[in-house]
Design a protein around this motif. Structure first.
Motif, PDB file in Angstrom:
ATOM      1  N   TYR A  63      27.098 -11.307  48.350  1.00 27.96           N
ATOM      2  CA  TYR A  63      27.483 -11.345  47.081  1.00 27.96           C
ATOM      3  C   TYR A  63      26.414 -12.036  46.162  1.00 27.96           C
ATOM      4  N   PHE A  64      25.673 -12.708  46.961  1.00 28.79           N
ATOM      5  CA  PHE A  64      24.617 -13.560  46.181  1.00 28.79           C
ATOM      6  C   PHE A  64      23.428 -12.562  46.071  1.00 28.79           C
ATOM      7  N   PHE A  65      23.073 -11.654  46.956  1.00 26.64           N
ATOM      8  CA  PHE A  65      22.048 -10.663  46.823  1.00 26.64           C
ATOM      9  C   PHE A  65      22.489  -9.624  45.805  1.00 26.64           C
ATOM     10  N   SER A  66      24.041  -9.365  45.964  1.00 27.57           N
ATOM     11  CA  SER A  66      24.319  -8.317  44.972  1.00 27.57           C
ATOM     12  C   SER A  66      24.181  -8.595  43.398  1.00 27.57           C
ATOM     13  N   SER A  67      24.398 -10.002  43.184  1.00 27.49           N
ATOM     14  CA  SER A  67      23.976 -10.646  41.839  1.00 27.49           C
ATOM     15  C   SER A  67      22.729 -10.555  41.538  1.00 27.49           C
ATOM     16  N   ILE A  68      21.707 -10.517  42.467  1.00 28.50           N
ATOM     17  CA  ILE A  68      20.359 -10.561  42.102  1.00 28.50           C
ATOM     18  C   ILE A  68      19.892  -8.950  41.925  1.00 28.50           C
ATOM     19  N   PHE A  69      20.377  -8.223  42.784  1.00 24.25           N
ATOM     20  CA  PHE A  69      20.276  -6.632  42.562  1.00 24.25           C
ATOM     21  C   PHE A  69      20.515  -6.472  40.937  1.00 24.25           C
ATOM     22  N   GLY A  70      22.043  -6.700  40.646  1.00 18.40           N
ATOM     23  CA  GLY A  70      22.491  -6.294  39.596  1.00 18.40           C
ATOM     24  C   GLY A  70      21.625  -6.727  38.400  1.00 18.40           C
ATOM     25  N   ILE A  71      21.053  -7.882  38.466  1.00 17.57           N
ATOM     26  CA  ILE A  71      20.352  -8.315  37.246  1.00 17.57           C
ATOM     27  C   ILE A  71      19.263  -7.523  37.191  1.00 17.57           C
ATOM     28  N   LEU A  72      18.333  -7.230  38.345  1.00 16.90           N
ATOM     29  CA  LEU A  72      17.268  -6.240  38.430  1.00 16.90           C
ATOM     30  C   LEU A  72      17.667  -4.788  37.878  1.00 16.90           C
ATOM     31  N   ILE A  73      18.684  -4.358  38.273  1.00 20.00           N
ATOM     32  CA  ILE A  73      19.170  -3.264  37.890  1.00 20.00           C
ATOM     33  C   ILE A  73      19.211  -3.163  36.242  1.00 20.00           C
ATOM     34  N   CYS A  75      17.865  -5.179  34.074  1.00 22.73           N
ATOM     35  CA  CYS A  75      16.446  -5.510  33.656  1.00 22.73           C
ATOM     36  C   CYS A  75      15.978  -4.055  33.526  1.00 22.73           C
ATOM     37  N   LYS A  76      16.199  -3.084  34.483  1.00 23.94           N
ATOM     38  CA  LYS A  76      15.345  -1.828  34.504  1.00 23.94           C
ATOM     39  C   LYS A  76      16.104  -0.953  33.607  1.00 23.94           C
ATOM     40  N   SER A  77      17.007  -0.997  33.270  1.00 28.93           N
ATOM     41  CA  SER A  77      18.029  -0.324  32.245  1.00 28.93           C
ATOM     42  C   SER A  77      17.244   0.175  31.033  1.00 28.93           C
ATOM     43  N   LYS A  78      17.215   1.233  30.528  1.00 32.60           N
ATOM     44  CA  LYS A  78      16.441   1.639  29.111  1.00 32.60           C
ATOM     45  C   LYS A  78      17.451   1.204  28.097  1.00 32.60           C
ATOM     46  N   ASN A  79      18.784   1.229  28.211  1.00 35.33           N
ATOM     47  CA  ASN A  79      19.771   0.979  27.174  1.00 35.33           C
ATOM     48  C   ASN A  79      20.450  -0.276  27.521  1.00 35.33           C
ATOM     49  N   LYS A  80      19.955  -1.251  27.120  1.00 34.20           N
ATOM     50  CA  LYS A  80      20.818  -2.588  27.620  1.00 34.20           C
ATOM     51  C   LYS A  80      21.916  -2.657  26.811  1.00 34.20           C
ATOM     52  N   ASN A  81      22.091  -2.070  25.662  1.00 37.00           N
ATOM     53  CA  ASN A  81      23.387  -2.341  24.770  1.00 37.00           C
ATOM     54  C   ASN A  81      24.588  -1.348  25.113  1.00 37.00           C
ATOM     55  N   SER A  82      24.322  -0.350  26.406  1.00 37.93           N
ATOM     56  CA  SER A  82      25.266   0.487  26.760  1.00 37.93           C
ATOM     57  C   SER A  82      26.538   0.131  27.490  1.00 37.93           C
ATOM     58  N   LEU A  83      27.681   0.407  27.550  1.00 39.35           N
ATOM     59  CA  LEU A  83      28.764   0.051  28.395  1.00 39.35           C
ATOM     60  C   LEU A  83      28.232  -0.241  29.715  1.00 39.35           C
ATOM     61  N   ASN A  84      27.778   0.868  30.297  1.00 41.30           N
ATOM     62  CA  ASN A  84      27.233   0.822  31.654  1.00 41.30           C
ATOM     63  C   ASN A  84      26.324  -0.332  32.029  1.00 41.30           C
ATOM     64  N   ARG A 214      23.201  -2.417  46.342  1.00 37.73           N
ATOM     65  CA  ARG A 214      21.814  -1.851  46.865  1.00 37.73           C
ATOM     66  C   ARG A 214      21.314  -0.406  46.634  1.00 37.73           C
ATOM     67  N   ASN A 215      22.417   0.273  46.698  1.00 42.14           N
ATOM     68  CA  ASN A 215      22.131   1.742  46.670  1.00 42.14           C
ATOM     69  C   ASN A 215      21.639   2.124  45.143  1.00 42.14           C
ATOM     70  N   ASN A 216      22.351   1.530  44.356  1.00 42.54           N
ATOM     71  CA  ASN A 216      21.975   1.810  42.642  1.00 42.54           C
ATOM     72  C   ASN A 216      20.332   1.249  42.427  1.00 42.54           C
ATOM     73  N   LEU A 217      20.207   0.028  43.342  1.00 39.49           N
ATOM     74  CA  LEU A 217      18.711  -0.588  42.822  1.00 39.49           C
ATOM     75  C   LEU A 217      17.771   0.371  43.634  1.00 39.49           C
ATOM     76  N   LYS A 218      18.070   0.972  44.464  1.00 36.38           N
ATOM     77  CA  LYS A 218      17.031   1.954  45.098  1.00 36.38           C
ATOM     78  C   LYS A 218      16.941   3.379  44.226  1.00 36.38           C
ATOM     79  N   LEU A 219      17.732   3.554  43.450  1.00 36.35           N
ATOM     80  CA  LEU A 219      17.988   4.616  42.417  1.00 36.35           C
ATOM     81  C   LEU A 219      16.993   4.307  41.488  1.00 36.35           C
TER      82      LEU A 219
END
Length: 223
Positions: A63-73, A75-84, A214-219
């Motif tokens: 859970y801890f690393f998932s939270s970090i990965f999610g923040i990285l995902i 930050c890398k998002s092009k549209n930070k205002n999207s529902l996704n 993890r999979n989405n961070l790789k993508l």
């Protein structure tokens, strides 16, 4: 997916089969592994699912690393205002909260605790999920709903959202939902209530979520 060959023919599953292999290993090997009582004072199976045991700490790490990965995902998002992006941010915060709850916000590490919570907690710990009202009435139903959503409804209805786990990971959540439902419904049965193996299955839930992040961070790195 990888082609699996059997004496009855070959097939290519559309889902990750790790949950099946994991349960076979736990109940087919760890469950009957001898000498636990001599070496650690209890069976290896009981040690595995012990409060503050190996599985609980693994859940915290996932859970801890998932939270970090999610923040990285996010930050890398092009549209930070999207529902996704909003869902990624929400799930990251939720994973961090759950990770902290798993270790009672570091109570046994720092020695700091809130007496107001420990006094009424089912397990005498500084966390919210073990408060009697929430634990007895809402915790398991919420887990079942989350698992069914992630394991079935989510990828069927919202496949366009990368923040929702894909069909590939569905067994991590559906098997967990099935056990928790069976565990809860057994309270109303005419036979003895089934044994509490929740930690065994909650590990599947945390692993499914970890794999999703993890999979989405790789993508996101590939993009």
């Amino acid at each position: 997916m990888k082609l699996i060959k059997t004496p009855w023919g070959s097939f290519s599953p559309e889902v990750d089969l790790f949950p099946i292999y994991y349960l076979i290993f736990i109940y087919g090997f760890i469950y009957i592994l001898p000498f636990g009582g001599t070496i650690v004072g209890k069976t290896w199976f009981d040690l595995l699912k012990l409060e503050d045991g190996p599985l609980e700490w693994l859940q915290f790490l996932e859970y801890f690393f998932s939270s970090i990965f999610g923040i990285l995902i996010f930050c890398k998002s092009k549209n930070k205002n999207s529902l996704n992006s909003f869902i990624w941010l929400f799930l990251s915060a939720l994973c961090f909260f759950i990770a902290a709850e798993e270790i009672s916000w570091g109570e046994r590490i720092t020695g700091f605790s809130l007496d107001s919570l420990t006094a009424i907690s089912i397990q005498g710990e500084t966390n919210l999920h073990n408060l009697p009202f929430f634990h007895n009435l809402f915790l398991d139903p919420i887990l079942i709903i989350i698992c069914i959503f992630f394991g079935w409804i989510g990828w069927r209805k919202f496949s366009y959202l990368t923040s929702i786990p894909s069909k590939k990971l569905s067994l991590y959540f559906l098997i967990t939902a099935l056990y928790i439902f069976y565990y809860e419904i057994s309270w109303a049965s005419t036979i003895e209530h089934i044994r509490n193996d929740l930690e065994i299955y909650e590990f599947l839930l945390s692993t499914g979520i970890f794999m999703h992040f993890r999979n989405n961070l790789k993508l996101s790195k590939i993009k």
